[in-house]
Write an enzyme that holds these catalytic residues in place. Structure first.
Site, PDB file in Angstrom:
ATOM      1  N   ASP A  87    -120.270  29.238 -39.967  1.00 17.50           N
ATOM      2  CA  ASP A  87    -118.829  29.012 -40.069  1.00 17.50           C
ATOM      3  C   ASP A  87    -118.204  30.145 -40.885  1.00 17.50           C
ATOM      4  O   ASP A  87    -118.887  31.082 -41.307  1.00 17.50           O
ATOM      5  CB  ASP A  87    -118.501  27.615 -40.617  1.00 17.50           C
ATOM      6  CG  ASP A  87    -118.717  27.504 -42.105  1.00 17.50           C
ATOM      7  OD1 ASP A  87    -118.961  28.524 -42.760  1.00 17.50           O
ATOM      8  OD2 ASP A  87    -118.625  26.377 -42.625  1.00 17.50           O
ATOM      9  N   GLN A 118    -113.665   6.723 -41.016  1.00 17.42           N
ATOM     10  CA  GLN A 118    -112.390   7.192 -40.441  1.00 17.42           C
ATOM     11  C   GLN A 118    -112.329   7.138 -38.912  1.00 17.42           C
ATOM     12  O   GLN A 118    -111.348   6.660 -38.348  1.00 17.42           O
ATOM     13  CB  GLN A 118    -112.121   8.622 -40.925  1.00 17.42           C
ATOM     14  CG  GLN A 118    -110.865   9.222 -40.334  1.00 17.42           C
ATOM     15  CD  GLN A 118    -110.403  10.440 -41.104  1.00 17.42           C
ATOM     16  OE1 GLN A 118    -110.287  10.392 -42.312  1.00 17.42           O
ATOM     17  NE2 GLN A 118    -110.114  11.512 -40.402  1.00 17.42           N
ATOM     18  N   HIS A 159    -116.546  21.360 -43.004  1.00 12.87           N
ATOM     19  CA  HIS A 159    -117.242  22.461 -42.328  1.00 12.87           C
ATOM     20  C   HIS A 159    -118.490  21.955 -41.630  1.00 12.87           C
ATOM     21  O   HIS A 159    -118.829  22.391 -40.539  1.00 12.87           O
ATOM     22  CB  HIS A 159    -117.659  23.546 -43.338  1.00 12.87           C
ATOM     23  CG  HIS A 159    -116.522  24.035 -44.183  1.00 12.87           C
ATOM     24  ND1 HIS A 159    -116.643  24.340 -45.507  1.00 12.87           N
ATOM     25  CD2 HIS A 159    -115.222  24.238 -43.874  1.00 12.87           C
ATOM     26  CE1 HIS A 159    -115.480  24.714 -45.979  1.00 12.87           C
ATOM     27  NE2 HIS A 159    -114.596  24.654 -45.019  1.00 12.87           N
ATOM     28  N   HIS A 169    -103.730  14.197 -44.483  1.00 12.13           N
ATOM     29  CA  HIS A 169    -103.509  15.509 -45.099  1.00 12.13           C
ATOM     30  C   HIS A 169    -103.545  16.627 -44.048  1.00 12.13           C
ATOM     31  O   HIS A 169    -103.340  17.780 -44.382  1.00 12.13           O
ATOM     32  CB  HIS A 169    -104.544  15.742 -46.191  1.00 12.13           C
ATOM     33  CG  HIS A 169    -105.921  16.054 -45.667  1.00 12.13           C
ATOM     34  ND1 HIS A 169    -106.479  15.414 -44.582  1.00 12.13           N
ATOM     35  CD2 HIS A 169    -106.856  16.960 -46.073  1.00 12.13           C
ATOM     36  CE1 HIS A 169    -107.683  15.917 -44.342  1.00 12.13           C
ATOM     37  NE2 HIS A 169    -107.930  16.848 -45.236  1.00 12.13           N
ATOM     38  N   TRP A 217    -108.212  19.848 -40.241  1.00 12.55           N
ATOM     39  CA  TRP A 217    -108.343  19.995 -38.780  1.00 12.55           C
ATOM     40  C   TRP A 217    -109.217  18.904 -38.166  1.00 12.55           C
ATOM     41  O   TRP A 217    -108.946  18.424 -37.066  1.00 12.55           O
ATOM     42  CB  TRP A 217    -108.863  21.388 -38.421  1.00 12.55           C
ATOM     43  CG  TRP A 217    -108.671  21.700 -36.975  1.00 12.55           C
ATOM     44  CD1 TRP A 217    -109.634  21.975 -36.059  1.00 12.55           C
ATOM     45  CD2 TRP A 217    -107.423  21.757 -36.254  1.00 12.55           C
ATOM     46  NE1 TRP A 217    -109.077  22.211 -34.820  1.00 12.55           N
ATOM     47  CE2 TRP A 217    -107.710  22.076 -34.910  1.00 12.55           C
ATOM     48  CE3 TRP A 217    -106.079  21.568 -36.605  1.00 12.55           C
ATOM     49  CZ2 TRP A 217    -106.729  22.219 -33.928  1.00 12.55           C
ATOM     50  CZ3 TRP A 217    -105.092  21.701 -35.630  1.00 12.55           C
ATOM     51  CH2 TRP A 217    -105.425  22.021 -34.316  1.00 12.55           C
ATOM     52  N   ASN A 218    -110.273  18.483 -38.876  1.00 15.46           N
ATOM     53  CA  ASN A 218    -111.098  17.407 -38.304  1.00 15.46           C
ATOM     54  C   ASN A 218    -110.290  16.115 -38.205  1.00 15.46           C
ATOM     55  O   ASN A 218    -110.330  15.435 -37.186  1.00 15.46           O
ATOM     56  CB  ASN A 218    -112.345  17.177 -39.162  1.00 15.46           C
ATOM     57  CG  ASN A 218    -113.270  18.362 -39.110  1.00 15.46           C
ATOM     58  OD1 ASN A 218    -113.800  18.693 -38.054  1.00 15.46           O
ATOM     59  ND2 ASN A 218    -113.417  19.048 -40.222  1.00 15.46           N
ATOM     60  N   SER A 219    -109.562  15.804 -39.249  1.00 14.91           N
ATOM     61  CA  SER A 219    -108.746  14.582 -39.216  1.00 14.91           C
ATOM     62  C   SER A 219    -107.715  14.677 -38.098  1.00 14.91           C
ATOM     63  O   SER A 219    -107.441  13.699 -37.395  1.00 14.91           O
ATOM     64  CB  SER A 219    -108.042  14.379 -40.554  1.00 14.91           C
ATOM     65  OG  SER A 219    -109.009  14.171 -41.556  1.00 14.91           O
ATOM     66  N   ALA A 267    -113.903   5.723 -46.198  1.00 13.26           N
ATOM     67  CA  ALA A 267    -113.852   4.703 -45.152  1.00 13.26           C
ATOM     68  C   ALA A 267    -114.359   5.326 -43.851  1.00 13.26           C
ATOM     69  O   ALA A 267    -114.351   6.550 -43.707  1.00 13.26           O
ATOM     70  CB  ALA A 267    -112.412   4.216 -44.974  1.00 13.26           C
ATOM     71  N   GLN A 301    -103.415  23.211 -44.565  1.00 13.39           N
ATOM     72  CA  GLN A 301    -102.883  21.946 -44.047  1.00 13.39           C
ATOM     73  C   GLN A 301    -101.383  21.991 -43.758  1.00 13.39           C
ATOM     74  O   GLN A 301    -100.900  21.311 -42.861  1.00 13.39           O
ATOM     75  CB  GLN A 301    -103.245  20.818 -45.019  1.00 13.39           C
ATOM     76  CG  GLN A 301    -104.761  20.575 -45.040  1.00 13.39           C
ATOM     77  CD  GLN A 301    -105.267  20.023 -46.356  1.00 13.39           C
ATOM     78  OE1 GLN A 301    -104.486  19.589 -47.196  1.00 13.39           O
ATOM     79  NE2 GLN A 301    -106.577  20.042 -46.554  1.00 13.39           N
ATOM     80  N   GLU A 307    -109.460  14.078 -34.841  1.00 15.18           N
ATOM     81  CA  GLU A 307    -109.894  12.678 -34.735  1.00 15.18           C
ATOM     82  C   GLU A 307    -108.702  11.773 -34.424  1.00 15.18           C
ATOM     83  O   GLU A 307    -108.811  10.812 -33.675  1.00 15.18           O
ATOM     84  CB  GLU A 307    -110.582  12.251 -36.044  1.00 15.18           C
ATOM     85  CG  GLU A 307    -111.965  12.877 -36.203  1.00 15.18           C
ATOM     86  CD  GLU A 307    -112.528  12.890 -37.629  1.00 15.18           C
ATOM     87  OE1 GLU A 307    -113.542  13.537 -37.851  1.00 15.18           O
ATOM     88  OE2 GLU A 307    -111.932  12.256 -38.512  1.00 15.18           O
TER      89      GLU A 307
HETATM   90  N1  UDP Z   1    -113.621  11.287 -43.691  1.00 14.42           N
HETATM   91  C1  UDP Z   1    -114.146  10.022 -43.513  1.00 14.42           C
HETATM   92  N2  UDP Z   1    -113.775   9.035 -44.360  1.00 14.42           N
HETATM   93  C2  UDP Z   1    -112.915   9.238 -45.406  1.00 14.42           C
HETATM   94  C3  UDP Z   1    -112.381  10.535 -45.569  1.00 14.42           C
HETATM   95  C4  UDP Z   1    -112.738  11.523 -44.697  1.00 14.42           C
HETATM   96  O1  UDP Z   1    -114.938   9.774 -42.592  1.00 14.42           O
HETATM   97  O2  UDP Z   1    -112.629   8.289 -46.125  1.00 14.42           O
HETATM   98  C5  UDP Z   1    -114.034  12.370 -42.783  1.00 14.42           C
HETATM   99  C6  UDP Z   1    -113.072  12.547 -41.634  1.00 14.42           C
HETATM  100  O3  UDP Z   1    -113.407  11.671 -40.575  1.00 14.42           O
HETATM  101  C7  UDP Z   1    -113.234  14.009 -41.275  1.00 14.42           C
HETATM  102  C8  UDP Z   1    -113.630  14.668 -42.595  1.00 14.42           C
HETATM  103  O4  UDP Z   1    -114.035  13.622 -43.454  1.00 14.42           O
HETATM  104  O5  UDP Z   1    -114.271  14.186 -40.332  1.00 14.42           O
HETATM  105  C9  UDP Z   1    -112.464  15.416 -43.234  1.00 14.42           C
HETATM  106  O6  UDP Z   1    -112.331  16.646 -42.619  1.00 14.42           O
HETATM  107  P1  UDP Z   1    -110.930  17.388 -42.539  1.00 14.42           P
HETATM  108  O7  UDP Z   1    -111.162  18.677 -41.835  1.00 14.42           O
HETATM  109  O8  UDP Z   1    -109.909  16.505 -41.967  1.00 14.42           O
HETATM  110  O9  UDP Z   1    -110.489  17.630 -44.030  1.00 14.42           O
HETATM  111  P2  UDP Z   1    -111.194  18.261 -45.312  1.00 14.42           P
HETATM  112  O10 UDP Z   1    -112.026  17.203 -45.875  1.00 14.42           O
HETATM  113  O11 UDP Z   1    -111.992  19.462 -44.860  1.00 14.42           O
HETATM  114  O12 UDP Z   1    -110.037  18.611 -46.188  1.00 14.42           O
END
Ligand code: UDP
Length: 476
Positions: free
Chosen positions: A118, A354, A22, A369, A372-374, A352, A394, A377
């Protein structure tokens, strides 16, 4: 930090609920206003049990000038409101409710032109109404979920029993049908408190002056058209919807461990590495993690695996303490796995960088998984996805990515609910990394990558959409 008493630039405030998924998009939105549009931003942060990733983000040296991160004081006796069996959204909403008691005094230090929240911060509507501060919502998940969520109050009044038991697909007006099994977890058990919290928050969405979505027209044409044109949404009535995405994390703080990962990637051939991580808080059961490790090993592909301690209790076990858990993968990965895959695979504990990994030329696919951010990206870096949805919305995202966007491959089993065995993992990994379908998905991801760039550049749909609100705020 506290909000400065004198601010010369146009001033808006942001309020995300806890959780990196978020915080990140609101943070990027806020930075865009500061860097590209000459705003001052106050960014309210609800403090939770130490989250290393969150603390890193808000270190003053990582913030641009004119960006004030304001910690909302921690709720003293928060544990007395929370119980271990509460689901994530229930916990989130209670933390927000209790934390927002401080919001009026913080806002009145220097009234912003608008507050951007949000989905789980909708208590702010009532608070801000009394203070005459307009509230905008930033829906940080997919548009397909937003459309479904806006339809939820109607479904709630029309359907008896559980939505998951419906014999047919669920038809959000104007949108692609959703298989009942794919609907988000929060609405799967209507007797659980979490359902009521979700319903309450989405019912308040139309109270926003405007809703921002982290998407763009070429990615979700069907759902966006429905929101703009379908009579159902016009009759709500829905406030203006502004597509301003994809807004993804721009800067990563590179630790020593991160630098080693990137150096390892530098030595791998182009498009040859599968990146495996389940968002900020996703964890697997021990049995599933063992199958995943074997599947990766059998596939003979290069990989980076972000390993988290398995949890047999919850797939979102690391949600509130991301990146801060001490963990030694050798204690729970199959015996000899790290040794046997040495050179071809890299195991990284907990976290890591990402976006840097997805942006690296050696990364060929993402086992994700589908948060939405993943998702954004991955697509904005032209990387196809092996979908492994675990919780929240998801599964909806995974189906959308596989069936509409054409950038993902799903498993025949439902990860998170059924055990996906090593042979199927091996098969899917090979398809995405080497197969014809994988190549098609990569081509499509690269097309969307280009269209995202166009949308965000001057004259593009997302850029212009944001500019229209920016001009309005500046004129107030
Ligand atoms: N992320 C990261 N490194 C990791 C795991 C996650 O930088 O090892 C970041 C990823 O880049 C993204 C966020 O965590 O920006 C995960 O957001 P997403 O909406 O995909 O999933 P959520 O964590 O809300 O389930």
């Amino acid at each position: 930090m506290t909000i400065p008493e004198k601010i010369k630039k146009p001033h808006v405030a942001f309020l995300p609920s806890p959780g990196m998924g978020h915080i990140t998009p609101l943070f990027e939105f806020a930075k865009r206003l500061v860097i590209h549009h000459g705003f001052h931003v106050s960014f309210f942060v609800i403090t939770t049990a130490a989250s290393a990733a969150q603390n890193e983000l808000f270190r003053p040296e990582n913030l641009p000038a004119d960006f004030t991160a304001v910690e909302i004081p921690p709720v003293e006796n928060i544990s007395s409101f929370l119980t271990d069996d509460m689901k994530v959204v229930t916990q989130l909403c209670i933390m927000v409710r209790e934390s927002l008691k401080h919001l009026p005094s913080l806002l009145m230090k220097n009234r912003p032109k608008a507050l951007i929240i949000d989905l789980f911060c909708t208590d702010a509507f009532e608070i801000c109404e009394k203070l005459s501060i307009p509230v905008y919502s930033f829906f940080t998940a997919s548009t397909i979920l937003m459309a479904f969520s806006l339809y939820l109050p109607t479904l709630d009044s029309e359907v008896e029993g559980e939505f998951v038991d419906l014999p047919e697909t669920i038809q959000t007006p104007g949108c692609s049908p959703i298989h009942p099994h794919d609907i988000l977890d929060q609405v799967k058990d209507r007797k659980n408190e979490e359902y009521n919290w979700y319903l309450l928050n989405v019912s308040r969405l139309p109270l926003a002056v405007g809703i921002f979505v982290n998407s763009w027209d070429d990615l979700e044409p069907v759902s966006l058209k429905a929101l703009r044109e379908n009579l159902f949404f016009q009759n709500i009535p829905l406030p203006p919807v502004y597509t301003i995405g994809p807004l993804i994390k721009q800067d990563e703080v590179v630790t020593e461990q991160d630098a080693e990962i990137l150096a390892w990637l530098d030595d791998q051939p182009p498009d040859s590495v599968l990146f495996v991580v389940f968002g900020s808080g996703g964890t697997l059961t021990s049995e599933q993690l063992t199958e995943l490790a074997w599947g990766l090993e059998l596939s003979q592909q290069r990989f980076i695996l972000v390993a988290r301690k398995p949890s047999d209790a919850s797939a979102s076990a690391a949600f509130f303490n991301v990146g801060s858990d001490e963990n030694d993968p050798l204690l729970y990965l199959p015996e000899g796995f790290v040794r046997r895959t040495e050179g071809r695979g890299l195991v990284v504990p907990s976290w890591a960088p990402q976006t840097l990994i997805l942006n690296h030329r050696s990364t060929g696919a993402f086992l994700s998984h589908c948060g939405w951010n993943s998702t954004l990206e991955s697509i904005t870096n032209g990387v196809p996805i092996t979908a492994w949805p675990l919780y929240a919305e998801q599964r909806m995202n995974a189906t959308f990515l596989a069936e509409e966007a054409g950038v993902a491959l799903k498993f025949s089993k439902n990860p998170g609910e059924e055990l996906v065995d090593r042979n199927e993992i091996e098969k899917n990994v090979r398809i995405v990394m080497e197969g014809e379908k994988g190549k098609d998905m990569r081509r499509r991801a690269k097309e969307l990558k280009e269209s995202a760039k166009i949308a965000l550049n001057s004259g593009g749909s997302s850029y212009e959409s944001l500019c229209s609100v920016v001009e309005f705020w500046k004129s107030q």
